[in-house]
Design an enzyme around this catalytic site. Structure first.
Site, PDB file in Angstrom:
ATOM      1  N   GLU A  79       1.032  -1.115  -0.035  1.00 43.36           N
ATOM      2  CA  GLU A  79      -0.209  -0.121  -0.087  1.00 43.36           C
ATOM      3  C   GLU A  79       0.931   1.251   0.034  1.00 43.36           C
ATOM      4  O   GLU A  79       0.539   2.326   0.160  1.00 43.36           O
ATOM      5  CB  GLU A  79      -0.925   0.090   1.274  1.00 43.36           C
ATOM      6  CG  GLU A  79      -0.326  -0.189   2.612  1.00 43.36           C
ATOM      7  CD  GLU A  79      -1.252  -0.054   3.594  1.00 43.36           C
ATOM      8  OE1 GLU A  79      -2.015   0.819   3.777  1.00 43.36           O
ATOM      9  OE2 GLU A  79      -1.235  -1.057   4.469  1.00 43.36           O
ATOM     10  N   CYS A 111      -3.258  -3.716   4.876  1.00 42.60           N
ATOM     11  CA  CYS A 111      -2.446  -4.843   5.345  1.00 42.60           C
ATOM     12  C   CYS A 111      -2.649  -6.336   4.731  1.00 42.60           C
ATOM     13  O   CYS A 111      -1.936  -7.144   5.128  1.00 42.60           O
ATOM     14  CB  CYS A 111      -2.189  -4.778   6.712  1.00 42.60           C
ATOM     15  SG  CYS A 111      -1.917  -3.015   7.342  1.00 42.60           S
ATOM     16  N   HIS A 233      -1.985 -10.440  12.177  1.00 48.43           N
ATOM     17  CA  HIS A 233      -1.439  -9.077  11.681  1.00 48.43           C
ATOM     18  C   HIS A 233      -1.203  -8.295  12.774  1.00 48.43           C
ATOM     19  O   HIS A 233      -1.784  -8.011  13.755  1.00 48.43           O
ATOM     20  CB  HIS A 233      -2.688  -8.391  10.909  1.00 48.43           C
ATOM     21  CG  HIS A 233      -2.266  -7.025  10.563  1.00 48.43           C
ATOM     22  ND1 HIS A 233      -0.948  -6.740  10.080  1.00 48.43           N
ATOM     23  CD2 HIS A 233      -2.808  -5.697  10.794  1.00 48.43           C
ATOM     24  CE1 HIS A 233      -0.753  -5.209   9.826  1.00 48.43           C
ATOM     25  NE2 HIS A 233      -2.066  -4.847  10.323  1.00 48.43           N
TER      26      HIS A 233
HETATM   27  P1  HMG Z   1      -3.246   6.230  21.791  1.00 49.89           P
HETATM   28  O1  HMG Z   1      -4.689   6.904  22.012  1.00 49.89           O
HETATM   29  O2  HMG Z   1      -1.973   7.097  21.699  1.00 49.89           O
HETATM   30  O3  HMG Z   1      -3.221   5.314  23.164  1.00 49.89           O
HETATM   31  O4  HMG Z   1      -3.490   5.270  20.517  1.00 49.89           O
HETATM   32  P2  HMG Z   1      -4.204   4.949  24.267  1.00 49.89           P
HETATM   33  O5  HMG Z   1      -4.354   5.940  25.012  1.00 49.89           O
HETATM   34  O6  HMG Z   1      -5.017   4.109  23.753  1.00 49.89           O
HETATM   35  O7  HMG Z   1      -2.985   4.057  24.828  1.00 49.89           O
HETATM   36  C1  HMG Z   1      -2.471   2.613  24.338  1.00 49.89           C
HETATM   37  C2  HMG Z   1      -2.312   1.655  25.488  1.00 49.89           C
HETATM   38  O8  HMG Z   1      -1.447   2.254  26.403  1.00 49.89           O
HETATM   39  C3  HMG Z   1      -3.567   1.681  26.315  1.00 49.89           C
HETATM   40  O9  HMG Z   1      -3.623   0.123  26.770  1.00 49.89           O
HETATM   41  C4  HMG Z   1      -3.230   2.341  27.621  1.00 49.89           C
HETATM   42  O10 HMG Z   1      -3.906   2.124  28.834  1.00 49.89           O
HETATM   43  C5  HMG Z   1      -1.734   2.062  27.685  1.00 49.89           C
HETATM   44  P3  HMG Z   1      -5.065  -0.535  26.507  1.00 49.89           P
HETATM   45  O11 HMG Z   1      -6.211   0.118  26.937  1.00 49.89           O
HETATM   46  O12 HMG Z   1      -5.106  -0.694  24.952  1.00 49.89           O
HETATM   47  O13 HMG Z   1      -4.773  -2.009  27.198  1.00 49.89           O
HETATM   48  N1  HMG Z   1      -1.112   2.978  28.625  1.00 49.89           N
HETATM   49  C6  HMG Z   1      -0.134   2.965  29.266  1.00 49.89           C
HETATM   50  N2  HMG Z   1       0.707   1.821  29.475  1.00 49.89           N
HETATM   51  C7  HMG Z   1       1.684   1.840  30.348  1.00 49.89           C
HETATM   52  N3  HMG Z   1       2.080   2.962  31.017  1.00 49.89           N
HETATM   53  C8  HMG Z   1       1.713   4.101  30.719  1.00 49.89           C
HETATM   54  C9  HMG Z   1       0.523   4.082  29.736  1.00 49.89           C
HETATM   55  N4  HMG Z   1      -0.373   5.221  29.361  1.00 49.89           N
HETATM   56  C10 HMG Z   1      -1.127   4.583  28.524  1.00 49.89           C
HETATM   57  N5  HMG Z   1       2.083   5.272  31.307  1.00 49.89           N
HETATM   58  C11 HMG Z   1      -3.452   3.567  18.879  1.00 49.89           C
HETATM   59  C12 HMG Z   1      -3.098   3.925  20.360  1.00 49.89           C
HETATM   60  C13 HMG Z   1      -2.984   2.036  18.893  1.00 49.89           C
HETATM   61  C14 HMG Z   1      -4.870   3.927  18.666  1.00 49.89           C
HETATM   62  C15 HMG Z   1      -2.461   4.468  17.917  1.00 49.89           C
HETATM   63  O14 HMG Z   1      -1.173   4.107  18.119  1.00 49.89           O
HETATM   64  C16 HMG Z   1      -2.846   4.320  16.677  1.00 49.89           C
HETATM   65  O15 HMG Z   1      -3.820   5.166  15.936  1.00 49.89           O
HETATM   66  N6  HMG Z   1      -2.474   3.524  15.766  1.00 49.89           N
HETATM   67  C17 HMG Z   1      -2.229   3.401  14.393  1.00 49.89           C
HETATM   68  C18 HMG Z   1      -3.668   2.622  14.189  1.00 49.89           C
HETATM   69  C19 HMG Z   1      -3.519   0.968  14.350  1.00 49.89           C
HETATM   70  O16 HMG Z   1      -2.469   0.700  14.483  1.00 49.89           O
HETATM   71  N7  HMG Z   1      -4.785   0.384  14.505  1.00 49.89           N
HETATM   72  C20 HMG Z   1      -4.729  -1.138  14.753  1.00 49.89           C
HETATM   73  C21 HMG Z   1      -5.828  -1.588  14.028  1.00 49.89           C
HETATM   74  S1  HMG Z   1      -6.097  -1.434  12.296  1.00 49.89           S
HETATM   75  C22 HMG Z   1      -4.867  -2.335  11.569  1.00 49.89           C
HETATM   76  O17 HMG Z   1      -4.009  -2.936  12.159  1.00 49.89           O
HETATM   77  C23 HMG Z   1      -4.485  -1.850  10.054  1.00 49.89           C
HETATM   78  C24 HMG Z   1      -3.237  -1.231   9.915  1.00 49.89           C
HETATM   79  O18 HMG Z   1      -2.025  -1.894  10.116  1.00 49.89           O
HETATM   80  C25 HMG Z   1      -3.292  -0.518   8.561  1.00 49.89           C
HETATM   81  C26 HMG Z   1      -3.535  -1.427   7.400  1.00 49.89           C
HETATM   82  O19 HMG Z   1      -4.342  -2.212   7.339  1.00 49.89           O
HETATM   83  O20 HMG Z   1      -3.074  -0.962   6.208  1.00 49.89           O
HETATM   84  C27 HMG Z   1      -3.003   0.068  10.851  1.00 49.89           C
END
Ligand code: HMG
Length: 395
Positions: A79, A111, A233
């Site tokens: 992609e 992906c 994935h």
């Molecule tokens: P965010 O809003 O920065 O993070 O985004 P958060 O606030 O949800 O925190 C993440 C985790 O860290 C949470 O744990 C928090 O509690 C924890 P969870 O609730 O998930 O168990 N946390 C801490 N832990 C320890 N110490 C601390 C602390 N603070 C918070 N101090 C997000 C996270 C993954 C959404 C962001 O990185 C993002 O948007 N990523 C990109 C999208 C993505 O990867 N999506 C995955 C599914 S879609 C997919 O896989 C397709 C893709 O590969 C693309 C394609 O298909 O081409 C993306």
């Protein structure tokens, strides 16, 4: 007769950026990155690597392991395409010196595309057992600087030769598929970085997993207990954990301990934690981490695969690890590569990130950095120029 993976390898950038330095820059607790999303380092591609060089460097290693003259199809899953018309696979085909009696194409569905490549290749190989398919998946995962997605960036490629004489994995026939038109992650043609609705993307990933699993089990009759390990994935390593717990919960296997469930996926997470998201290539880098680092002999064990591509398509499929698979892996080479990468500081990471190639059609040479055997040397008259080096920088 079954078709599957005869040879497999991966390649990533020679450079990485440690997320502890990103945490400092973004004033975020490092534990959020290291434990919350489960990522420690991200691969950062230099200006002279692109998806073509990533793929060619991965593929060069696998074609040494097979009778490459039998490859009559090259599928390039990405992609992060470099051209709207010409397949990135044609450059790779040429760089590898493959037979000209070969079809070459590029496939895209976020992906998921490499899983589509596998599923399209398998019936072809059963119909033509004397032929082989080279499937390459390469991507550069980019999000905005300072965005929530930034710590999940990465870059890398997987290359596998699929054939009816598999040595590593033999795939089963039945799969389960789920498609829904959603905007969880997308990148319009005019953008270098993806847009993402992060929380929604996780929700869609999990929904697709459950739906695809339902169809897979209905069709195949397989059950959760039949599986020894699961490869998901992996956009970030904690996503594998979320997915596996979600699946266990939804099929009513809450009796399994957390430790047991983690044991079914932990080895698959090892490489992605220090490479980052490689989009289409991620799940297969997870598979290699499992095969190359498992203390147990996995021969005869059933592995579950869940591929998810935003937008979205999810597919669950399965395969068996073949006896003697270890001798066909490149385990030492991969481990040494990952250990010998060069660390970037924040300014260097930002410089690589902000680098862009001119669009005026002039003659232009990219700065020389550490790369594999193939590098993206520059542009002339809007044409990309690739160079084969005397040796890989890693050697
Ligand atoms: P965010 O809003 O920065 O993070 O985004 P958060 O606030 O949800 O925190 C993440 C985790 O860290 C949470 O744990 C928090 O509690 C924890 P969870 O609730 O998930 O168990 N946390 C801490 N832990 C320890 N110490 C601390 C602390 N603070 C918070 N101090 C997000 C996270 C993954 C959404 C962001 O990185 C993002 O948007 N990523 C990109 C999208 C993505 O990867 N999506 C995955 C599914 S879609 C997919 O896989 C397709 C893709 O590969 C693309 C394609 O298909 O081409 C993306």
């Amino acid at each position: 007769m079954k078709a599957g993976i005869e040879a497999i390898s991966f390649y990533t950038s020679h450079y990485f950026f440690d997320l502890k330095n990103l945490a400092e820059e973004r004033q975020t607790p490092v534990d959020k990155f290291y434990h919350g999303i489960g990522q420690e380092k991200m691969a950062a591609p230099p200006p002279d690597e692109d998806v073509v060089t990533l793929a060619a460097n991965a593929a060069y290693q696998v074609i040494q392991k097979v009778d490459a003259e039998k490859i009559d199809t090259v599928i390039f899953a990405t992609e992060s395409g470099i051209d709207q018309s010409k397949s990135a696979g044609i450059y790779v085909h040429s760089m590898l010196g493959l037979s000209r009696n070969c079809r070459v194409l590029e496939v895209k569905q976020a992906c998921y595309s490499a899983a589509a490549g596998i599923q399209l290749a398998l019936p072809y190989l059963l119909l033509h057992p004397d032929r082989k398919v080279l499937l390459v998946a390469a991507d550069i995962a980019r999000y905005g600087l300072g965005s929530a997605g930034e710590p999940t960036q990465g870059a890398g490629a997987v290359a596998m030769v699929l054939s009816s004489q598999p040595k590593i994995i033999a795939f089963d026939q039945e799969t389960g598929i789920y498609t829904e038109d959603v905007m969880d992650f997308w990148r319009p043609n005019y953008r270098e970085e993806a847009f993402v609705d992060g929380k929604f993307s996780i929700k869609m990933y999990l929904k697709s997993l459950y739906e695809a699993w339902q169809q897979y089990t209905d069709r195949s009759g397989s059950r959760f207990d039949d599986f020894y390990r699961f490869c998901y994935h992996l956009p970030f390593s904690r996503m594998g954990e979320k997915a596996h717990f979600h699946l266990a919960k939804h099929i009513g296997r809450e009796d399994f301990s957390e430790e047991y469930l983690l044991g079914q996926i932990n080895e698959t997470l090892q490489y992605i934690k220090i490479i980052g998201n490689t989009y289409a290539a991620s799940m297969y880098i997870g598979l290699m981490a499992l095969l190359e680092n498992s203390a147990q002999d996995l021969a005869g064990k059933k592995i579950g695969f869940f591929s998810y591509g935003s937008g979205c398509v999810g597919e669950f499929f399965s395969g068996q690890v073949l006896p003697g698979y270890q001798q066909y892996l490149l385990a030492e080479q991969h481990r040494a590569f990952l250990q010998n990468r060069t660390e970037l500081n924040y300014e260097e990471y930002k410089k690589f990130y902000l680098y862009s190639i001119p669009q005026d059609g002039g003659e232009y040479l990219t700065p020389r950095n550490k790369t594999g055997l193939f590098r993206f040397a520059g542009l002339k008259e809007h044409k990309r120029i690739y160079q084969k080096l005397e040796s890989d920088s890693a050697r």
